[in-house]
Write an enzyme that holds these catalytic residues in place. Sequence first.
Site, PDB file in Angstrom:
ATOM      1  N   ASP A 329       0.853  -1.186   0.000  1.00 22.45           N
ATOM      2  CA  ASP A 329       0.000   0.000   0.000  1.00 22.45           C
ATOM      3  C   ASP A 329       0.889   1.237   0.000  1.00 22.45           C
ATOM      4  O   ASP A 329       2.123   1.137  -0.005  1.00 22.45           O
ATOM      5  CB  ASP A 329      -0.962  -0.006   1.191  1.00 22.45           C
ATOM      6  N   ASP A 331       1.343   4.996   2.034  1.00 22.53           N
ATOM      7  CA  ASP A 331       0.944   5.746   3.228  1.00 22.53           C
ATOM      8  C   ASP A 331       1.512   7.161   3.171  1.00 22.53           C
ATOM      9  O   ASP A 331       2.674   7.364   2.788  1.00 22.53           O
ATOM     10  CB  ASP A 331       1.466   5.060   4.489  1.00 22.53           C
ATOM     11  N   ASP A 439      -3.401   4.961   2.522  1.00 19.43           N
ATOM     12  CA  ASP A 439      -3.750   5.435   3.869  1.00 19.43           C
ATOM     13  C   ASP A 439      -3.256   6.862   4.038  1.00 19.43           C
ATOM     14  O   ASP A 439      -2.085   7.162   3.754  1.00 19.43           O
ATOM     15  CB  ASP A 439      -3.109   4.551   4.948  1.00 19.43           C
TER      16      ASP A 439
END
Length: 515
Positions: A329, A331, A439
Amino acid sequence: MVPLKRRKVVSSSGAGSTGSTGRDDVTSATRFPQVVLFLLERKMGASRRAFLSQLGGKNGFQVEELFSERVTHVICENNSGEEVRRWLQSQAGSPAHLLDVSWFTESMRAGRPVEILDRHKLQEQQIKEVEVVAFSTPSYACQRRTTLDNHNAVLTDALSLLAENAELSDEDGRGVAFRRAAAVLKSLPEPVTGLTQLRGLPCLGGHTLRVIKDVLENGASSEVEATKQSERFKALKVLTGIFGVGVKTADQWIREGILSLHQLQDSERTLNRAQQAGLQHYEDLNQPVTRAEADAVAAVVEEAVASVLPGARMTLIGGFRRGKLTGHDVDFLITHPEEGREVGLMPKVVSWLDSQGFLLYQKTTRNSYLEAKDGPARPSSNMDRFERCFSVFKLPEEARRRAKEARGAAEETEPCSGPAAVSQVKGEGLKPWRAVRVDLVVSPISQFAFALLGWTGSKLFERELRRWAGHEKAMSLSSHALFDNKQSRYLRASSEEEIFAHLGLEYILPSERNA
């Protein structure tokens, strides 16, 4: 409560004991009378010795509880030849063979005594010990510099898989133990060639050493290979690969007979919004995100932040800050140089991204952190209370291409890490974009250094930092603050370097925190 009495087992000699041969009365008689085994408890441990003795008895081997002149094979685990020979000097008799436990386990698998090879002989294994230089390393991962250059990837990959299996089985303690062991091996400057080099190193327990020994001698760990083939492990990997699905949910589905994405879809089970998004975009979300793709997302988020709050700062965090080329992912940590200006920023950023069509899914949590004057109300954990947005980002192919060209290097994504991803998911056809997990975290400037440190990782490095703070310095560290329990006051910091100084640690660069 009065404990139940153990049933007395009568040995073949007729004397009442726990069984000198390690066999019970229902097992087969001795099939190999010419082989008399003695398992050395030193370093093997009493419980493992008892288990192996019983296993030997069930397979028709004669296993002696006490050493005597009758013993023909001494079985050892993690012992040097010199150690065993010193021990034998105080015993009666001289056995024909001093063997590593690998001979015993291979014989159990074969159901008979296998041929004794040089690699089984303890004496032969120890000849080269004097030529091997042992390693040394500090106990805590936050004291070590761990780059991405891992000289023991075969070993650390094996331990990491066992850690993952333990975590998927809700056995976090075992998982942490394997992670710590892997982190020690990652920090070593050279490849490990023998167990002798590892003597005295921290975090390497008996189970870990057996795995390492297996890999060094056979090229792979039988336990790791068996885990990879486990239907439960494979099902847990697939199901927890769905965004929004944790271990407990996956375990419940498995107990109900759901082992694959197809079965989950066919079950017509009601899923929450996150799980629906995770299933719909399973293929994309289980493909590694490249650094170029992270840069492309960063460009979009940076435009959103600048549009709604000029002067705000945004930093790429997580594995990419540590120098990784791929991640699962992306961030970002967002703040503003003026304390309080960050309040209300997240909803505006999310609204901008949504209006521009970049969000396939998003869930925002509010900031719930309150600083108590007398210190943290409970021990710090790696779960902070910042305002956060968990999202599935729609990254256009054009943005990916521009970012890739800007980096000046042709990056290739690795194969999908989730088993049989695209073929298992319905409704995911060719498209000019990919879904990416993103995120967003908003922090006040006063907590920014702590948030930056906490969100950079690695996860084990952060865990070890908090353990060091608590055990060695009587402090409580979180992604929000550092509290000195002895002085009963907070220690402020405007940079990561200051936090390391407060903890009495040498500063370690993000690129050297890959524990």
